[in-house]
Design an enzyme around this catalytic site. Sequence first.
Site, mmCIF file in Angstrom:
data_model
loop_
_atom_site.group_PDB
_atom_site.id
_atom_site.type_symbol
_atom_site.label_atom_id
_atom_site.label_comp_id
_atom_site.label_asym_id
_atom_site.label_seq_id
_atom_site.Cartn_x
_atom_site.Cartn_y
_atom_site.Cartn_z
ATOM 1 N N PHE A 142 42.689 21.823 33.295
ATOM 2 C CA PHE A 142 42.526 20.366 33.291
ATOM 3 C C PHE A 142 43.830 19.688 32.878
ATOM 4 O O PHE A 142 44.321 18.785 33.548
ATOM 5 C CB PHE A 142 41.383 19.952 32.353
ATOM 6 C CG PHE A 142 41.368 18.477 32.032
ATOM 7 C CD1 PHE A 142 40.828 17.569 32.927
ATOM 8 C CD2 PHE A 142 41.903 18.002 30.839
ATOM 9 C CE1 PHE A 142 40.819 16.199 32.646
ATOM 10 C CE2 PHE A 142 41.907 16.645 30.551
ATOM 11 C CZ PHE A 142 41.357 15.746 31.460
ATOM 12 N N TYR A 143 44.396 20.123 31.750
ATOM 13 C CA TYR A 143 45.627 19.495 31.262
ATOM 14 C C TYR A 143 46.783 19.707 32.237
ATOM 15 O O TYR A 143 47.555 18.781 32.498
ATOM 16 C CB TYR A 143 45.989 20.020 29.868
ATOM 17 C CG TYR A 143 45.001 19.602 28.816
ATOM 18 C CD1 TYR A 143 44.816 18.259 28.511
ATOM 19 C CD2 TYR A 143 44.230 20.536 28.140
ATOM 20 C CE1 TYR A 143 43.896 17.857 27.555
ATOM 21 C CE2 TYR A 143 43.308 20.140 27.175
ATOM 22 C CZ TYR A 143 43.141 18.809 26.892
ATOM 23 O OH TYR A 143 42.234 18.415 25.951
ATOM 24 N N MET A 144 46.891 20.898 32.785
ATOM 25 C CA MET A 144 47.995 21.197 33.701
ATOM 26 C C MET A 144 47.892 20.396 35.009
ATOM 27 O O MET A 144 48.913 20.113 35.629
ATOM 28 C CB MET A 144 48.052 22.700 33.996
ATOM 29 C CG MET A 144 48.404 23.550 32.774
ATOM 30 S SD MET A 144 49.990 23.148 32.013
ATOM 31 C CE MET A 144 51.108 23.839 33.213
#
Length: 175
Positions: A142-144
């Site tokens: 998600f963050y990437m």
Amino acid sequence: MDALGQPTLEPPRRLERHDRRGDFTCGNDELDQWFHRYSWQNQKAHNAVTYVAQQGGRVAGYYALAAATIRRDWSPASFAAHRPQSIPCMLLARLAVDRRVQGQGVGTTLLLDALRRTLAASDQFGIAALLIHCKDEEARAFYMRHVDALESAVSPLQLVVPTRTIACALGGTAE
């Protein structure tokens, strides 16, 4: 209300004592329990500040920020060069979205708000990066997808997002 008659997501704001935390459930017991029992206590003790986004009077999601440091030797080499032994950072301590609104962009809204607050704080204080401790590979993905994070030297689940990267991601310029 939006075009479909659904309540609109309110912009994230600092947690207030009267906010209903007990009916929030994201599907992860640790994140739920922390929010229910410890978010207000941590905020009162100045350990972390929790931000909530509400929809229709209910907490749709939250995140918490805290001051932190990362050791230079635990940092990605490209980031660690010319930094002190203990690099000042902001920590994205928690981020969770209620089950009822998962998949509707609430997590992205919360992350962008956390990035903006981190960048604003870095203009006033020594903050070189946002640290993100991902709970699992799904969270890491998600963050990437949303920000060009660096992997720490300690763990692939610990991400480092330099403030320069945040500024570029938000359309600003890095000094």
